[in-house]
Design an enzyme around this catalytic site. Structure first.
Site, short mmCIF file in Angstrom:
data_model
loop_
_atom_site.label_atom_id
_atom_site.label_comp_id
_atom_site.label_asym_id
_atom_site.label_seq_id
_atom_site.Cartn_x
_atom_site.Cartn_y
_atom_site.Cartn_z
N CYS A 1 59.45 9.63 22.71
CA CYS A 1 59.82 10.78 21.82
C CYS A 1 59.68 10.24 20.36
O CYS A 1 59.50 8.93 20.15
CB CYS A 1 61.26 11.31 21.94
N CYS B 1 61.76 7.18 19.36
CA CYS B 1 61.14 5.82 19.78
C CYS B 1 60.14 5.15 18.45
O CYS B 1 60.51 4.30 18.01
CB CYS B 1 60.17 5.95 21.07
N ASP C 1 28.82 19.48 -7.93
CA ASP C 1 27.70 18.55 -8.61
C ASP C 1 26.48 19.48 -8.23
O ASP C 1 26.24 19.88 -7.24
CB ASP C 1 27.50 17.26 -8.14
#
Length: 785
Positions: free
Chosen positions: A26, A29, A463
């Protein structure tokens, strides 16, 4: 010519170290491991529960064994990520030629983990069905009981509660040894508590109470028997983790495909003309590689000899192969289709384009948003808080006069329902899927900030040269005067210009050779003389030919008709470059040259407008040229005459005016502007500086990739927002119900498992994202065709 991406900027001397972490169950951890690693001097770590990896920036004095030791001190196992490379005195040496092996290893580990869970799930299902049926019967209908009925239930429950649930017990014990707790602590404690109470009720209380079906749903089975709840918790959680493991394999599928496209070996051409086949990991810069039809190109570099169509679909998402010939650049991982090529290896192994992109996406997948960091911190304290809440629920019901059975049922439901897994998976699961899907489409996301910025972008600055236009000058119109043919005009002008390196000269020469037909041979010009800023002169077949601007021809005494002069003026006003060619004292014709607009420019701009974005053209060219290009692309807002050093200032000005700006560019002078924008998108065929400064890299040679990138980023952010909304809302609603005694522990187990599965399923919808689809970006399900 195949336009391939330039290599990404070189990594720092101490490249990030990736550890594969085993044993996390989980988000709590991941938080614990992250804290342990970050306590080491000179270490900054980010641990992802979704990818099961720790990405670590470590000072030169920190060794990998020290890092692995810190992970083990937290109660987990870790290894250096497969294909990561080896350690040297200067730090980690990346060896991305092993990227394919890494993908295979990761896939194998994921498959083994899924098989491990499947075996335990099958056994749990086998015993859970009869156990649940008998447990309810003996509780509701005491008349069905017989001598030794308790032992039958124990025999059915023991394999599930002990062997099938062993992964939860083992993790809980490991956490306890290291002074921590996680979701497994809740699960293990819930299973043990249910079994312990049931044994006490069956063998010592010896009561024969009954209950209505509604009582069973809200309070659990009568008689205080919760063995079916313990079995259900184990079965549902194993099923959830099994499908989580499968979902993770699916989410990483795109990255494994990307890693697998690298060549496994290469045919090296020796100076004496002999050929030998070597593993791709043994290639060195400077080697000459022979690539036959159907083979993968093993390194980045120029084509020395040969011609072939090259399939770059796996790298860029483009389905149409591009023709390459001598002098063109090719990228490792692409496939030669039609002809034999000899390529000089310039970038190999970890320096190759493919290796850099894989590393880029892996780092992006480990990135964390501010909201996810908050979720991780919450998960870190959530489990201890739940333990306290469960104990408080048990005590509260007892103090309020409730029965011990009902108090235990409510406390058990709180233990089971309050799982932070969905909260921990909300962001990383979606980001992993999005990065993989983007890589398949030629869109490489460099981190979570790009996703956060995309939701508020309202202006896209493009650009001109190399982005809206191809960046290559091309002859667009030829006007021959009286008595002169088009072919003769181009032949004589091209003969002079072929000796010049100017882009305009190169365009005229290419057009002249194309006009000449097979072979494209042009006569040689004698006494060639370049006249910088004006044009060139030379003798072709005894004629003095002058090619250049109107001023040059007048200075050389050549007459220019009013018609040609007016035609050139009209072309110049349209933003094109007009060149006159003359001989024998008279201008014989005019040629226009322009940087042609990409075919995809106008459709891409139209898509950007449909996304609610305002396109702006940014260029250093003249106002007339900029307006002509903008009109062709469908852009209304133009900033012309902006010098390279002023581009970043222009972006800053837009932001100061309240706009959220995305910048699309490719050149060296676009780097500062890309960095200054809220969202920088670098065209992949651009320079290292542009790619290094951008938040996203766009590899497809198609401007439609720009709206695709924005849509993917927005769709990902929307998915993350929905995941977090579900995860938070689920816990806020479910825990009070459980504490109030309104939730059967069996239902709680199913609901908790369903929450994580729903988060993963919602994230996996991003795998269906399609390029070039006009559906709204905040609805991934509408991306289906």
């Amino acid at each position: 010519m195949l336009e391939t991406p330039s290599p990404l900027t070189a990594p720092p001397a101490a490249a990030p170290i990736q550890l594969a972490v085993q044993g996390m169950t989980c988000a709590a951890c991941a938080v614990r491991i992250e804290k342990k690693l970050n306590r080491l001097d000179g270490v900054t770590a980010a641990v992802s529960f979704a990818t099961e990896r720790a990405v670590i920036a470590a000072a030169p004095g920190v060794t990998v064994p020290e890092l692995i030791g810190a992970v083990e001190a937290a109660g987990y196992a870790a290894t250096l990520s497969s294909g990561q490379g080896r350690l040297s005195a200067d730090g980690l040496e990346q060896d991305a030629s092993r990227a394919s092996d890494r993908g295979v290893a990761d896939d194998g580990a994921a498959a083994a983990g899924a098989a491990y869970l499947r075996r335990r799930l099958v056994l749990a299902l086998f015993f859970f069905v009869p156990l649940s049926d008998l447990s309810v019967q003996f509780s509701l209908f005491p008349g069905f009981r017989f001598p030794g009925w308790q032992w039958l239930l124990v025999v059915l429950a023991a394999p599930v509660a002990l062997w099938a649930a062993w992964p939860f017990h083992r993790a809980a014990l490991r956490n306890a040894r290291h002074g921590g707790c996680s979701m497994d602590t809740l699960v293990s404690l819930g299973i043990v508590s249910a079994c312990g109470w049931s044994a006490y009720a069956m063998f010592f209380l010896d009561r024969a109470r009954t209950g209505t079906p509604l009582h069973q749903l809200t309070h659990g089975s009568g008689g205080g028997i919760y063995l079916e709840v313990a079995a259900a918790v184990t079965t549902f959680l194993l099923a959830g983790r099994f499908y989580e493991a499968r979902a993770r394999r699916l989410s990483g599928e795109a990255m494994r495909e990307l890693a697998a496209i690298g060549a496994k070996d290469a045919c090296v051409l020796s100076p004496d003309g002999s050929e030998r086949r070597v593993p791709a990991s043994q290639l060195r810069a400077g080697d000459m590689i022979v690539v036959r039809p159907g083979e993968k190109i093993a390194a980045d570099g120029p084509v020395l000899f040969g011609q072939s169509a090259v399939d770059s679909s796996m790298m860029t998402g483009e389905s149409v192969p591009a023709e390459v010939t001598e002098g063109d650049e090719v990228t490792g991982g692409t496939v030669a289709l039609t002809g034999r090529l000899v390529v000089r290896a310039v970038r190999v192994g970890g320096d190759s384009q493919l290796a850099r992109l894989i590393a880029l996406v892996e780092q992006a997948q480990a990135d964390k948003a501010a909201v996810q960091r908050l979720a991780d911190r919450v998960s870190g304290v959530f489990v201890p808080a739940v333990l306290v809440l469960a104990a408080a629920t048990l005590a509260g019901w007892l103090l309020a006069g409730g029965t011990a059975e009902h108090a235990f049922s409510a406390g058990l439901a709180v233990l089971i329902i309050a799982c932070p897994c969905a909260l921990g998976l909300a962001t990383p699961a979606a980001l992993v899927v999005a990065c993989g899907r983007g890589a398949q489409l030629g869109i490489f996301i460099k981190g979570y900030p790009a996703l956060e910025s995309s939701r508020s972008v309202d202006t896209v600055v493009l650009d001109k040269t190399g982005t809206i236009t191809t960046g290559q000058m091309t002859v667009t119109d030829v006007a021959a005067g009286p008595g002169t043919s088009r072919a003769e005009l181009l032949r004589l002008a091209g003969a002079v210009e072929q000796a010049s390196e100017h882009p305009v000269a190169a365009a005229i020469t290419a057009a002249a050779r194309a006009e000449a037909g097979a072979g494209g041979a042009l006569p040689q010009a004698d006494r060639f003389r370049a006249l910088p800023g004006l044009g060139a002169r030379g003798a072709v077949g005894g004629r003095e030919v002058t090619v250049g601007r109107e001023k040059l021809l007048r200075d050389q005494g050549l007459d220019i008709s009013a018609g040609l002069s007016d035609q050139c003026a009209a072309w110049e006003r349209a933003g094109r470059t007009a060149v006159l060619a003359g001989w024998d004292g008279q201008a014989r014709g005019a040629i226009t040259v322009a940087d042609t607009i990409r075919p995809s420019a106008a459709p891409a701009v139209a898509q950007l407008r449909r996304l609610g974005l305002r396109p702006v053209l940014l260029t250093g060219d003249s106002e007339a040229t900029a307006r002509a290009v903008a009109a062709a692309a469908g852009i209304d807002e133009v900033a012309a005459g902006v010098l390279p050093a002023q581009k970043a200032g222009f972006i800053a000005g837009l932001r100061a005016a309240g706009r959220c700006v995305a910048m699309v560019g490719d050149g060296v002078n676009d780097g500062p502007a890309l960095a200054a924008a809220d969202l920088g998108l670098a065209v992949g065929s651009g320079t290292d500086v542009a790619i290094g400064a951008a938040d996203m890299i766009l590899l497809r040679d198609d401007l439609n990739v720009v709206p695709d990138a924005v849509r993917l980023a927005r769709a990902t952010f929307t998915t993350i927002r929905r995941n977090l909304g579900w995860a938070v809302g689920y816990n806020l609603a479910a825990i009070p119900l459980a504490a109030a005694g309104l939730l059967n522990p069996l239902v709680a187990a199913a609901a908790m498992t369903l929450s994580s599965v729903l988060v993963l399923a919602n994230s996996l919808r991003l795998r269906r994202f399609l390029a070039g689809h006009p559906a709204r970006p905040d609805h991934p399900r509408k991306e289906r065709r």
